[in-house]
Design a protein around this motif. Structure first.
Motif, mmCIF file in Angstrom:
data_model
loop_
_atom_site.group_PDB
_atom_site.id
_atom_site.type_symbol
_atom_site.label_atom_id
_atom_site.label_comp_id
_atom_site.label_asym_id
_atom_site.label_seq_id
_atom_site.Cartn_x
_atom_site.Cartn_y
_atom_site.Cartn_z
ATOM 1 N N SER A 1 0.837 -1.201 0.000
ATOM 2 C CA SER A 1 0.000 0.000 0.000
ATOM 3 C C SER A 1 0.869 1.248 0.000
ATOM 4 O O SER A 1 0.545 2.247 -0.656
ATOM 5 N N ARG B 1 0.434 4.036 -2.847
ATOM 6 C CA ARG B 1 0.084 5.424 -2.476
ATOM 7 C C ARG B 1 1.100 6.398 -3.049
ATOM 8 O O ARG B 1 0.743 7.478 -3.533
ATOM 9 N N ARG C 1 -3.492 9.959 -3.915
ATOM 10 C CA ARG C 1 -4.600 9.600 -3.033
ATOM 11 C C ARG C 1 -5.813 9.045 -3.771
ATOM 12 O O ARG C 1 -6.285 7.954 -3.473
ATOM 13 N N SER C 2 -6.351 9.763 -4.735
ATOM 14 C CA SER C 2 -7.620 9.376 -5.356
ATOM 15 C C SER C 2 -7.501 8.069 -6.129
ATOM 16 O O SER C 2 -8.339 7.171 -5.999
ATOM 17 N N PHE D 1 -5.214 5.777 -5.711
ATOM 18 C CA PHE D 1 -4.908 4.741 -4.735
ATOM 19 C C PHE D 1 -6.195 4.197 -4.106
ATOM 20 O O PHE D 1 -6.377 2.975 -3.984
ATOM 21 N N LEU D 2 -7.098 5.092 -3.723
ATOM 22 C CA LEU D 2 -8.359 4.660 -3.128
ATOM 23 C C LEU D 2 -9.223 3.910 -4.139
ATOM 24 O O LEU D 2 -9.856 2.899 -3.811
ATOM 25 N N THR E 1 -7.901 0.524 -4.542
ATOM 26 C CA THR E 1 -8.173 -0.252 -3.327
ATOM 27 C C THR E 1 -9.548 -0.897 -3.383
ATOM 28 O O THR E 1 -9.707 -2.100 -3.154
ATOM 29 N N ASN F 1 -6.416 1.339 4.419
ATOM 30 C CA ASN F 1 -6.002 2.077 3.222
ATOM 31 C C ASN F 1 -6.637 3.460 3.171
ATOM 32 O O ASN F 1 -6.008 4.441 2.757
ATOM 33 N N CYS F 2 -7.909 3.532 3.586
ATOM 34 C CA CYS F 2 -8.583 4.836 3.605
ATOM 35 C C CYS F 2 -7.914 5.771 4.612
ATOM 36 O O CYS F 2 -7.712 6.964 4.334
ATOM 37 N N ALA G 1 -4.594 6.912 3.198
ATOM 38 C CA ALA G 1 -4.738 7.833 2.066
ATOM 39 C C ALA G 1 -4.877 9.275 2.526
ATOM 40 O O ALA G 1 -4.469 10.199 1.807
ATOM 41 N N TYR G 2 -5.436 9.475 3.724
ATOM 42 C CA TYR G 2 -5.678 10.840 4.198
ATOM 43 C C TYR G 2 -4.681 11.282 5.266
ATOM 44 O O TYR G 2 -4.900 12.263 5.964
#
Length: 335
Positions: free
Chosen positions: A10, A14, A19-20, A22-23, A26, A79-80, A83-84
């Protein structure tokens, strides 16, 4: 260890996609298998168990469930969260912690997990199906994921990275001592002649309670220590002597095969547990004349096996199911 590996990849994803994307990747990668196993595959395993043992007083009813695949849901959650998180501080400058710092972090996580385990007992035993009863592994999973991210962003698994030999040596010793402690406590709790055997004292569940209280702190440092030992072998063990490189290469090949099969092992291990449990029941019937009948469910039997057969059954099912699951996962990976 699975969450460590997941965090490692991950971290790479990332960094590569942002971010976007990657999500999006996921949910596209983990969402479909999570739903498929929740609605179809896991209920199929439950039905397999029902067909094999045919419990008295029970009628099979379809019931979706995550079973062992709860990790897919939690991996999406981790993962979420990742991501942030601001990744500017992950600049590749962090070194692998020294052994005693690893122990301190592990003890803290073990303490938090012990508290979570107690809350899990009071609330029903799980948090979004992540095991918490009696000790569980929720905080250890989070620690594994975070460590995997750090390992990726700081290059800890690269061959050129110099591993602290003292860290590896002390980690091996800690893993060995923890394993011996676990064996001793298990025999103390379940051996027929033990004075604290739950059957002797007459307190059901005493063994689980003693193991939970006795192991929840030692298990904290054990988790990162066993990761260090296994992953040091996976990367080729750069701390070994030159005349041991042949053995090291064999270890790397084995670890690569196991890592490739690991995802499938998590998904299909339950099927092998069900099959080998039924095989062991049949072996008891043939060799000892123990006819086990299940009543009202596939988990409630009318016959007590005794500690000897329980130990034998655990060893039989655990060893064969793991070996079979890894072989099956390895074959799937080859396909």
């Amino acid at each position: 260890l699975f969450f460590f590996v997941s965090g490692y990849f991950s971290g790479a994803s990332r960094q590569k996609y942002g971010r976007s994307t990657f999500l999006k990747k996921t949910f596209m990668r983990l969402g479909p298998p999570a739903i498929l196993f929740w609605l179809v595959v896991n209920p199929l395993n439950s039905y397999l168990g029902y067909v094999l043992v045919k419990p008295e007083g029970m009628t099979y009813a379809y019931s979706p469930g995550q079973a062992a695949t709860w990790f897919l849901t939690w991996l999406m959650v981790f993962n979420c969260c990742y991501a942030y998180i601001d990744t500017e501080d992950l600049d590749g400058s962090r070194e692998v912690p020294k052994f005693w710092r690893v122990v301190k972090i592990g003890l803290l996580v073990g303490l938090l997990q012990g508290i979570a385990g107690i809350l899990g007992i009071l609330s029903g035993g799980s948090l979004a199906e992540m095991p918490l009863l009696p000790i569980g592994d929720g905080y250890f999973n989070a620690l594994g994921y975070a460590t995997g991210v750090l390992a990726r962003t700081n290059g800890w698994l690269k061959k050129e990275y110099q591993v602290d030999k003292d860290l590896v040596k002390k980690s091996k010793i800690y893993v060995l001592v923890s394993a011996l402690l676990t064996i001793i406590l298990c025999f103390a709790c379940y051996a027929p002649a033990s004075p604290i055997n739950e059957g002797v004292i007459g307190v059901p569940g005493l063994g689980v309670l003693v193991l939970s209280v006795g192991l929840f702190l030692p298990l904290g440092p054990y988790c990162p220590c066993v990761w260090i030992v296994i992953l040091n072998g996976f990367r080729g063990d750069t701390s070994v002597a030159e005349d041991e490189t042949g053995t090291a290469k064999k270890c790397v090949a084995l670890f690569k095969f196991m890592s490739g099969a690991a995802f499938a092992v998590f998904l299909f291990h339950y099927f092998f547990v069900t099959l080998y449990t039924y095989v062991f029941i049949e072996i008891l019937d043939i060799t000892q004349g123990i006819d086990i009948k299940f009543v009202n469910s596939t988990a409630t039997a009318d016959t007590s096996l005794g500690n000897g057969n329980e130990f034998a059954g655990f060893a039989f099912v655990a060893s064969l199911s793991l070996v079979s699951a890894f072989l099956f996962g390895g074959l799937l990976k080859q396909i």
